[in-house]
Design an enzyme around this catalytic site. Structure first.
Site, PDB file in Angstrom:
ATOM      1  N   MET A   1      -0.488   1.438   4.969  1.00  0.00           N
ATOM      2  CA  MET A   1      -1.144   1.813   6.140  1.00  0.00           C
ATOM      3  C   MET A   1      -2.184   0.510   6.243  1.00  0.00           C
ATOM      4  O   MET A   1      -2.804  -0.007   5.338  1.00  0.00           O
ATOM      5  CB  MET A   1      -1.700   3.152   5.832  1.00  0.00           C
ATOM      6  CG  MET A   1      -2.927   3.460   7.326  1.00  0.00           C
ATOM      7  SD  MET A   1      -1.635   3.927   8.892  1.00  0.00           S
ATOM      8  CE  MET A   1      -0.837   5.375   8.252  1.00  0.00           C
TER       9      MET A   1
ATOM     10  N   SER B   1       0.872  -1.023   0.124  1.00  0.00           N
ATOM     11  CA  SER B   1       0.063  -0.067  -0.044  1.00  0.00           C
ATOM     12  C   SER B   1       0.853   1.249   0.052  1.00  0.00           C
ATOM     13  O   SER B   1       1.799   1.360  -0.934  1.00  0.00           O
ATOM     14  CB  SER B   1      -0.998  -0.065   1.250  1.00  0.00           C
ATOM     15  OG  SER B   1      -1.844   1.103   1.057  1.00  0.00           O
ATOM     16  N   THR B   2       0.792   2.017   1.152  1.00  0.00           N
ATOM     17  CA  THR B   2       1.434   3.645   0.971  1.00  0.00           C
ATOM     18  C   THR B   2       2.809   3.072   0.941  1.00  0.00           C
ATOM     19  O   THR B   2       3.633   2.586   1.617  1.00  0.00           O
ATOM     20  CB  THR B   2       0.946   4.316   2.358  1.00  0.00           C
ATOM     21  OG1 THR B   2      -0.348   4.217   2.430  1.00  0.00           O
ATOM     22  CG2 THR B   2       1.620   5.726   2.293  1.00  0.00           C
TER      23      THR B   2
ATOM     24  N   HIS C   1      -2.356  -1.143  -3.251  1.00  0.00           N
ATOM     25  CA  HIS C   1      -3.468  -0.137  -3.142  1.00  0.00           C
ATOM     26  C   HIS C   1      -3.303   1.044  -3.975  1.00  0.00           C
ATOM     27  O   HIS C   1      -2.283   1.641  -3.908  1.00  0.00           O
ATOM     28  CB  HIS C   1      -3.604   0.011  -1.771  1.00  0.00           C
ATOM     29  CG  HIS C   1      -4.088  -1.113  -0.814  1.00  0.00           C
ATOM     30  ND1 HIS C   1      -4.014  -0.795   0.525  1.00  0.00           N
ATOM     31  CD2 HIS C   1      -4.485  -2.258  -1.300  1.00  0.00           C
ATOM     32  CE1 HIS C   1      -4.339  -2.417   1.067  1.00  0.00           C
ATOM     33  NE2 HIS C   1      -4.548  -2.851  -0.110  1.00  0.00           N
TER      34      HIS C   1
ATOM     35  N   ASP D   1      -4.832  -4.920   5.971  1.00  0.00           N
ATOM     36  CA  ASP D   1      -4.703  -5.904   4.975  1.00  0.00           C
ATOM     37  C   ASP D   1      -3.591  -6.595   4.669  1.00  0.00           C
ATOM     38  O   ASP D   1      -2.544  -6.104   4.736  1.00  0.00           O
ATOM     39  CB  ASP D   1      -4.966  -4.935   3.583  1.00  0.00           C
ATOM     40  CG  ASP D   1      -5.438  -5.843   2.445  1.00  0.00           C
ATOM     41  OD1 ASP D   1      -5.899  -7.059   2.649  1.00  0.00           O
ATOM     42  OD2 ASP D   1      -5.704  -5.255   1.344  1.00  0.00           O
TER      43      ASP D   1
END
Length: 348
Positions: A286, A165-166, A192, A289
């Site tokens: 973050m 993600s991030t 993401h 998941d």
């Protein structure tokens, strides 16, 4: 309170973004109309986070990001219009050090952004929590890991699952760029990312690795040496597997952990369907998941890895996975490709 600098060449957009952030409890300490002003104001006001436009006069968002990361490292969220050109530019800005991206609905001068206020505030808060220097501690590599003397022997039909993600795009690219083609992985990537960006991200990965990478389509099938990137706003499930060839299905079922695609969906379905060797890796980001997915892969006898805190822009996803007790190794980003490859070498 999170302190933000808003950068956009449109006075209208600066006002809209500032109002949204103010209403969301974020202190907009200043604004800038171009990259040159942004670089100077970052040093002057030392914000916790910068929202950065892509296309601006004098100095664009890519150049400004590079300057800020060199002179005064600060978490940067790119605000991009939903165009191919902006998607490419945003990925380049992330390569220069930007942490994440947020797609402006409705175009460059967006009148629809206020309808996405909550998502924008969340994105800004998430990026503000990131370590802006983590990416600089990652040794970026687009060269496949050299093999030892003699031909390496690998297990048959391995599958690699990557979730991020991030701060993830650069790490994903560095891993795939260092992955030897001889390992013959089937690769599934869940990053993401807004749906307008995943096709460009897949093309970027395809160019930088020895693997044939594409954005997933419903019903896509892959064999060894091929990979799929989950399409933005669609879950990617492994729906079938036979003789080293896997098939995926895309759907818009309910979001999981407030995201779609979800890492857990892909990893859990892979653990359920794939009988051959599995390697699962969770990277910076973050949220939670990926934790259940790691548990599922471990339960299916797969190998599980997580990025360490020092090289993660945000340690949330790896930390939650580690807390399950199902992660085999926690490694710096630049050691993951080698560990992935080693995990499928045949015992001598």
């Amino acid at each position: 309170m999170t302190r933000a600098l808003v950068v956009d060449d449109s006075h209208f957009m600066r006002t809209v973004i500032s109002d949204i952030l103010d209403d969301g409890g974020i202190d907009v300490v200043d604004t800038a109309a171009n990259g040159t002003q942004a670089v100077r104001k970052v040093e002057d006001v030392d914000p916790d986070v910068v929202t950065m436009d892509v296309e601006m006069p004098e100095m664009n968002g890519i150049e400004a990001t590079e300057e800020i990361m060199a002179r005064h490292p600060t978490p940067i969220l790119m605000l991009s219009a939903l165009t191919t050109e902006d998607a490419d530019a945003t990925l380049e800005a992330m390569e220069k050090g930007a942490v994440d991206t947020f797609a402006k609905p409705g175009g460059t001068i967006s009148t629809e952004l206020s309808g996405h206020s909550e998502e924008l505030v969340t994105a800004v808060e998430d990026v503000a929590a990131a370590d802006p220097t983590a990416g600089h501690r990652v040794e970026q590599s687009t060269t496949a890991t050299p093999e030892p003397e003699g031909s390496a022997e690998y297990v048959d039909y391995p599958t690699l699952l990557i979730g991020a993600s991030t701060g993830g795009p650069n790490v994903v690219e560095s891993i795939l760029g260092a992955l030897p083609r001889a390992a013959d992985f089937r690769v599934l990537v869940v990053q993401h990312m807004p749906d307008q960006f995943t096709s460009r991200f897949a093309k970027r990965l395809d160019r930088s690795s020895e693997y044939d990478i594409a954005e997933a389509e419903d019903g896509s099938r892959i064999s060894g040496g091929e990979g799929l990137v989950a399409r933005g706003d669609y879950h990617m499930r492994v729906s079938g597997y036979s003789n080293g060839r896997l098939r995926v299905r895309l759907d818009k079922e309910e979001r999981k952990h407030s995201v779609r695609p979800a890492i857990d969906v892909t990893m859990e379905s892979a653990a359920d369907k794939i009988s051959d060797p599995l390697v699962a890796v969770v990277l910076t980001g973050m949220g939670t998941d990926g934790a259940s997915g790691i548990e599922a892969v471990k339960g299916a006898g797969g190998r599980t890895l997580a990025q360490d805190e020092a090289t993660s822009a945000v340690f949330g996803i790896p930390q939650r996975a580690i807390e399950t007790g199902c992660v085999d190794e926690v490694l710096a980003a630049d050691r993951l490709a080698e560990a992935i490859t080693d995990s499928i070498r045949r015992s001598s």
